[in-house]
Every structure is written in C-alpha cells, then in structure tokens.
Design a protein around this motif. Structure first.
Motif, short mmCIF file in Angstrom:
data_model
loop_
_atom_site.label_atom_id
_atom_site.label_comp_id
_atom_site.label_asym_id
_atom_site.label_seq_id
_atom_site.Cartn_x
_atom_site.Cartn_y
_atom_site.Cartn_z
N CYS A 1 40.75 46.77 37.36
CA CYS A 1 41.91 47.33 37.42
C CYS A 1 42.24 48.18 38.51
O CYS A 1 43.37 48.08 38.97
CB CYS A 1 41.98 47.97 35.93
SG CYS A 1 41.89 46.80 34.61
N CYS A 2 41.49 48.98 38.79
CA CYS A 2 41.52 50.03 40.22
C CYS A 2 41.89 48.96 41.33
O CYS A 2 42.84 49.29 42.23
CB CYS A 2 40.52 50.82 40.22
SG CYS A 2 40.69 51.95 41.83
N GLN B 1 52.11 50.78 33.29
CA GLN B 1 51.48 52.03 32.91
C GLN B 1 52.28 52.52 31.53
O GLN B 1 53.50 52.79 31.97
CB GLN B 1 50.74 52.84 33.76
CG GLN B 1 50.02 53.95 33.24
CD GLN B 1 48.67 53.53 33.10
OE1 GLN B 1 48.33 52.40 32.39
NE2 GLN B 1 47.62 54.00 33.69
N THR C 1 45.27 46.94 41.18
CA THR C 1 46.39 48.01 41.10
C THR C 1 46.64 48.19 42.74
O THR C 1 48.00 48.29 43.05
CB THR C 1 46.14 49.19 40.42
OG1 THR C 1 45.91 48.55 39.03
CG2 THR C 1 47.45 50.01 40.55
N VAL D 1 47.58 46.31 34.39
CA VAL D 1 46.52 45.17 34.79
C VAL D 1 45.75 44.75 33.57
O VAL D 1 45.59 43.55 33.21
CB VAL D 1 45.75 45.47 35.93
CG1 VAL D 1 44.78 44.53 36.29
CG2 VAL D 1 46.41 45.92 37.33
N GLN E 1 43.66 52.44 36.53
CA GLN E 1 44.70 51.75 37.20
C GLN E 1 45.58 53.01 37.90
O GLN E 1 45.99 52.96 39.09
CB GLN E 1 45.87 51.30 36.30
CG GLN E 1 45.26 49.96 35.58
CD GLN E 1 45.95 49.24 34.49
OE1 GLN E 1 45.44 48.23 34.04
NE2 GLN E 1 47.09 49.98 33.99
#
Length: 758
Positions: A32-33, A438, A36, A84, A401
């Motif tokens: 997810c990091c 988010q 993003t 995400v 994220q």
C-alpha cells in the motif's frame, strides 16, 4: 556455450537501481505504501524477500486481513480502512468471494505490477545498509536467491515495512523489543513478566474432504501427547486456517533470530493436532479428510518496534485522543497474547476494545534518529500495549498509505519526513490522503483547490427517510436489538414499528445515543419506556419527549423479550442499519465489556450488526421524515457515515438520479474524483469466509458524466469500487458537470459520498 577457466574467486552479478523511494517489505503495508507513492508520480523500488506479496495475508501464511471492523464484532461502525487497502479488499470480493488465497495473491501482484513507477524485486532480501552520515541512509544492498544477483538500491528516502525492521536495524535506528513497564507511559494494561513481553508466531493448515477414507501416518517429529496443549479441547475437525489463530508459540524467544526454531515447534504442534483429529477416534467425521496445505513459514506477530518522535500508547486508543498530525486510524482491540502461546495455561488472548476508532499520528511513522527513514506496518512507533491494536494488517496498511504519501511530499518539497510536521505541509499531506480515500477520524482538512467548494449543486431528487416497508420477516427479540437512525439535534420524531406478539406482555424501549460524536457506542440513555402489548399483530408508535443534545445517531433499542417479534424490511439505505446486543466470542465480545479491575479500559455494551443477508432494517414509519441525505453532503469532506450519513441519496422513485455542479464561468477541469458507498461496515475478510456478495448493495453500478452541452464525458459500467479518480486525457472546459447514476448492486437508493474536481 559458456566455458570459463578456473580462477581464484568470482563476484556475484550486481545491478544498481535508483529511485525516489525504496520500500523494504512486500506485505500489505509495503504494497500500500509503494502503490500510493507510485501513483503520485515518484519512482519506487519494492523489495520483498518472499515469492509472493501480502506477507501474513498471502497464500504462504493465509491470515485474514482485519482492522478496525473487528469481524463486525465491536461498536466501530463504518470503520473499514479506505484508500488502497479498500481498493484491494473490494476487488478481492468482486473476483474472489470464496476467499481463495491464490486468487488473492494474483490481485496483489496485479495491483503492484500495473504501476509503471514501481520496480518490484521478489525473492530479494535486504542485508546491508550504507549511510552517508550518522542519520542518513544512502543505499541498501539486497540479494535475490533466484537469479543470484546483488542489487544496490539508492534513494533519498527509505520506508521499512519489513516486519522485523531489517533496514532500520542495520541503519542503527532506535528500537524496542518487549513490553514497557506500567510506569513508563502510565499504561494500566501493561503486562507482567509472568504473562510475557512478546507475542509469538502462528502457523496454519488447510484440510479437505476427499469423500473416501484417508489414513494419516504422522511424521516422527509430530507432537505425541496432545494434552501438552492446555487448550486441546478447543480442537475440532471443521476448523482450518486462521481459525486456529491460537496455535501460537515463541513469545519467550527472540522472535527475530529464533524464527526457524519457532517454526519447527509449530510444525510439531500442527502435525500433532492433525494426528489427534485423524487417529484419536474422537472425530469420526475426519475419516475421509486429508491435509491439503500446511504453512511453510509462520505468521509473525511481534518483534522490533522502532522509536519515532511519538509513541502511540494505550490512552491514545482508549480515549481516542486527537493529534494535529493525524494521518491514519486504528480500531482493533488492544489484543495481547500470553508469551507461552499454545502451551500457556492462560487464555489465548486478552482483547480489550475502545468505544471508537483512534487517530495514528505521523510522528509515529518515521525514525527519530534516522532522518530519511519512514516506518510502516507493525514496526511503527508504539508501546507494546498500543501495538496490540495497531499491529493488525488493515491498520498497518492504512498507516502505510500515509507513509507513501509522505514520501511523495518529501520528494516534491525536497525535505525529510520530520519537516512535514509544519502546519502547511501537514495540511497538504492530510488533504492528499483524503483525496486518495484515506479516512482520518475527527479531522476534515480544508481542500481549497476543489472546484466543487464554489459550485452551485442541484439534484434531480433527495431521499427522505419516511417509511421502510414491512415486507420482510419477523425479527424475534431473542436478543435486544436497536435501529440506528441519524438525526439533527433537537426534537426526536415519532416512530412507528410493527410488532407480532405471542401473548400479552410489556415491551421495553430504550432511546439511546452516543456520549461522543466520534463513536457509535449507545452509552447514553435518553429515555426508556415500557409499553404494554397484547397478543397479535399491532402497530406501535413511540413519541419521545426528550431532545437530542447534538447531531448524532440515535439507537431505538428494543430490549430482549422472546414473546415479541418486530417486522423487518427488505429496504436498505446507506447509513441506516440495525444492531444487536449479542455475543461474538471470536473477538472477546460477550455482550458487554466489563473489566474486573482497573486496567485503563472502559466498561460498555456491544451493539453490533449482523452480516447480510441477515441484519435487515426494522420496518418503520416516520411521518416527519429524516431529511439528512441532501446534496451538500458531497462536499462536506467526510466520505463515509460518522455521526451523520454524509451522503447524497436520490429518492427511490427517481428514474434518472442526477447531480449537477454549476459555475458562473467556465472551469478547466483536469481531474474528477467520485466516492461511492461500498459499505465500510463490512470487513471483507480475504480468506476462510465465503461472502454471499461480489459487490456491496449500496454501491452504484454504472454512471455517466456530462458537460454543459449534455455531451458524455465519461461512462463507467460494472462499478464496484469506492473511489474513482478520473484523470482526463484532455482538460475539460465546462460551466457545469452532471453525473447520472444508473442503479445500485442491491436496489438501494443510489448516491454519492463525494465529488471533487480539480
């Protein structure tokens, strides 16, 4: 043909990559990091030491992804993580409602490899860190065992999402292992040495029924005496996978360096349990069953936790404290396990819930002594007690994220993570996160660039809740139930329900609300009535004489009475649902949370929804109507129900639901963002559970966007996602923008949480 002469030595092939961000660890947090950051235009290298992505959620471990929803077993309504991770979970339901872990693997791999800005290195382990000075990482060296290649990875920013924090450890970042004492942070739930300071690992197995007798000869290393496991009476032949989450071991060992020893002990336990199921004679239903899969690597819960500028603690969770740098949220219980795991005489876990979700500050997401190191996943800066909640994968992905978006802003502004604490930069980070799906509880950042903020909004209709038809079955009050309804402050409208009564009795009706707008725990009783009812069918009207002190949900609670049933409705509406005061022992929900001593957590009741196809609304009639689903909701900055529905809904009878944005002058629009209702109350477990739906009933199926000439700009069909970010191929010049909604997956009133234009 290749032929080389013998020489004294050779070196491995070395490949160098440069990027804006190196993410170590391809679990859900790392995935997810990386996604993003990559979607915002920066170059990312994602390094994963396994052949698949997903970490504990992958087919290698097969743990279900959970976070604040807690299997729908707590009071955290509409609390599934956004962005995400929501996109991944929603896509998995669409393609894989059976919960096949292999299909889930393909979805993660597709999401990552579809991003041109991500360089993915699988089977690649980081093992060396190079620094340009004491507080700055310059590069990481990693080795791929499959292609016998060394990778030299350079970037100005690094994010450690590796679970054990290998990059942070090698870089010299400050970290902790084990539990803090109660005195250090004032955490009353801090465990004793006897209980243990670390959570162990778990290893799972799957079974299948072959339809014919199958024998099992255990390997020599299988546990011989199953009574060594104090909880062996919990074993049953139907359970499999992460339903055996309590098969845990290793909390007394070094959960980094002793992992192989821990794995062997878990293998012994797993094969010993299967031998017990197959050969003890206590499970005749297992005669035709066989082992289908046993995990080769254990799922890790805890090892290192790294120190940021702030350490999340128990009080942040229980009190839902606010932070100016909030960028993510959590909501899983404070969930600590005895260090001896499966061999412990103590309960398998101690789970204590808070009344609502809590903020996670950005200060917990970077190292306080390594300036260019972001933290993601279970290694973020938290005490052992707070880690008991923040460690789960849904929460880890949500926070990751924020780390990915922080890397984007650091790259854009040429600063290191700590600099984002400046008010202007933090607001930019928070706005960017909200735009990407988010949710940050108790925070509505001001998005001054959104053209919708200065548009005139008109709609073809607006839904008003007056009647939910009594066309469903009868819900017997074997347990207390409540209908949640959103209201503005002030007078509470009269409500009529429809009862079926077996014999003359009394119905206790408790009108409740939440003590704070930030949670959905019905802990304030506004008024209680005892209404005599007679045998047979009847309408019951309740006209309360109290005022609702602030905008909030009310809980119209009908207390347990098995002699009474209430008619239900097949109609479902976004932001309106029923809850029940039942139990869910799987998440330590026994109807109420009642600490027997002062451990710093609150006592309260659980009122939780039921999964569809159950969990229907009560049939009811509200003559005054509830008109809280208007057009202004699409620009209030909140993209899910909170203390209000926060959604525009069209009237059920509207044949062409439309919402139009109008400006006095033509606007130049480059990007349009739409947010739909994919039922953030549904946890969408990715394995074990078989989901009856592939798309959430409230989600709009198709939509069309038109300009001021009524020309079609975009058409989307088969929609099942929450967020659509539409980057137009060419700028759109228009003085109005109209969206036509074309039905929902469940025949519910169609609507939008948000529309944004830039």
């Amino acid at each position: 043909m290749l032929k080389e002469q013998s020489i004294e030595s050779r070196e491995l092939k070395t490949t160098e990559y440069k990027a804006d961000l190196v993410v170590t660890g391809g679990g859900l947090a790392g995935v997810c990091c990386a996604i993003t950051a990559a979607r915002e235009g920066i170059k990312v290298i994602l390094v994963q030491d396994r052949p698949v992505l997903g970490g504990n959620s992958s087919s290698e471990v097969r743990l279900w992804v959970l976070g604040a929803t807690s299997h729908m077993g707590n009071n955290n309504r509409w609390a599934r993580e956004g962005g995400v991770i929501d996109e991944i979970m929603t896509e998995n339901i669409w393609r894989n409602p059976e919960g096949n872990p292999l299909i889930y693997d393909t979805i993660l791999l597709e999401k990552v490899t579809s991003e041109p800005n991500i360089t993915l290195l699988l089977n690649t382990a980081a093992f060396e860190v190079h620094k340009s000075n004491a507080d700055t990482i310059e590069s990481v060296t990693a080795f791929c065992s499959q292609n016998s290649t060394l990778y030299h990875l350079k970037a100005p920013l690094f994010c450690d999402a590796s679970g054990d924090g290998v990059v942070g450890f090698l870089a010299g970042a400050a970290f902790r292992m084990g539990a803090e004492s109660e005195s250090e942070f004032g955490e009353k739930f801090a465990p004793t040495k006897e209980y243990g300071e670390l959570l162990g690992h778990s290893l799972y197995f799957y079974t299948k029924d072959t339809g014919r007798p199958v024998k099992f000869v255990p390997p020599a290393y299988a546990l011989k005496d199953i009574t060594e496991i104090p909880r062996y009476k919990r074993i049953n032949a139907q359970a499999q996978g992460c339903q055996f989450w309590w098969l845990e071991y290793g909390g007394r060992l070094d959960t980094v360096h002793d992992t192989e020893a821990i794995k062997w002990e878990l293998w012994k336990v797993v094969y010993g349990i299967w031998n017990y199921i197959k050969n003890s004679g206590e499970f005749p239903e297992a005669e035709t069953m066989t082992l289908e899969w046993v995990g080769q690597i254990p799922g890790k819960r805890e090892s290192r936790r790294f120190e940021g500028d702030y350490m999340l603690c128990q009080q942040d969770i229980v009190e839902q404290r606010t932070h100016k740098d909030a960028v993510a949220f959590g909501g899983w219980s404070i969930d600590l396990h005895p260090a001896d795991g499966v061999f412990s005489e103590k309960p398998a876990c101690n789970q204590w819930h808070s009344k609502g979700v809590y903020q996670i500050p950005f200060r917990s997401m970077y190292s306080h002594n390594i300036g260019n190191l972001l933290l993601a996943g279970r290694i973020i800066s938290a005490t052992h007690v707070a880690f008991g909640s923040s460690r789960v994968m849904g929460t880890s992905a949500c926070a990751a994220q924020a780390a990915g978006m922080a890397a984007v802003l650091c790259t854009r502004h040429h600063v290191q993570p700590r600099a984002l604490l400046q008010e202007e930069l933090m607001q930019e980070l928070q706005v960017a996160l909200v735009r990407n799906g988010q949710y940050i509880p108790q925070l509505v950042p001001a998005d001054h660039q959104d053209l919708v903020k200065r548009a005139t909004i008109t709609t073809s209709s607006e839904y008003v809740l007056r009647t939910l038809q009594p066309d469903g079955g009868t819900i017997k009050l074997d347990a207390s139930m409540g209908q949640m309804l959103p209201l503005k402050s002030g007078k509470i409208p009269a409500v009529t329900v429809f009862a079926e009564v077996q014999e003359d009795t009394g119905l206790v009706v408790s009108l409740r609300t939440s003590s704070r707008q930030v949670h959905h725990t019905p802990d304030v009783i506004l008024q209680e009535l005892t209404v005599p009812v007679i045998r047979g069918s009847q309408e019951l009207t309740f006209d309360f004489d109290v005022l609702l002190p602030e905008d909030n949900y009310i809980f119209l609670c009908f207390m347990k009475n098995p002699l009474i049933g209430l008619k239900s409705s097949s109609e479902r509406v976004s932001g309106v649902l029923t809850v029940f005061n039942k139990t869910n022992p799987a998440v330590s929900n026994y109807g109420a949370q009642v600490p027997t001593e002062d451990i710093g957590v609150e006592a309260f009741e659980f009122w939780c929804p039921e999964r569809r196809p159950a969990g229907k609304n009560l049939a009811l009639h509200i003559p005054a109507g509830i008109a809280l689903f208007g057009a202004e909701q699409v620009r209030n900055g909140i993209n899910r129900p909170t203390h209000q529905p926060n959604i525009w809904l069209a009237a059920a009878e509207d044949a062409d639901p439309t919402l139009t944005l109008s400006w006095q002058e033509k606007q130049t629009i480059h990007e349009i963002e739409l947010v739909f209702d994919t039922d953030f109350d549904h946890p969408m477990e990715n394995v074990i559970y078989h989901h009856p739906e592939t798309a959430m009933p409230f989600c709009v199926t198709s939509f069309v966007l038109c300009n001021d000439k009524k020309e079609e700009v975009l058409k989307v069909t088969d929609n099942h996602q929450s967020l659509h970010r539409i980057k137009l191929a060419a700028p759109l010049q228009t003085s109005s923008l109209t969206i036509h909604l074309k039905g929902t997956h469940g025949g519910t009133p169609p609507g939008l949480f948000a529309i944004r234009c830039y």
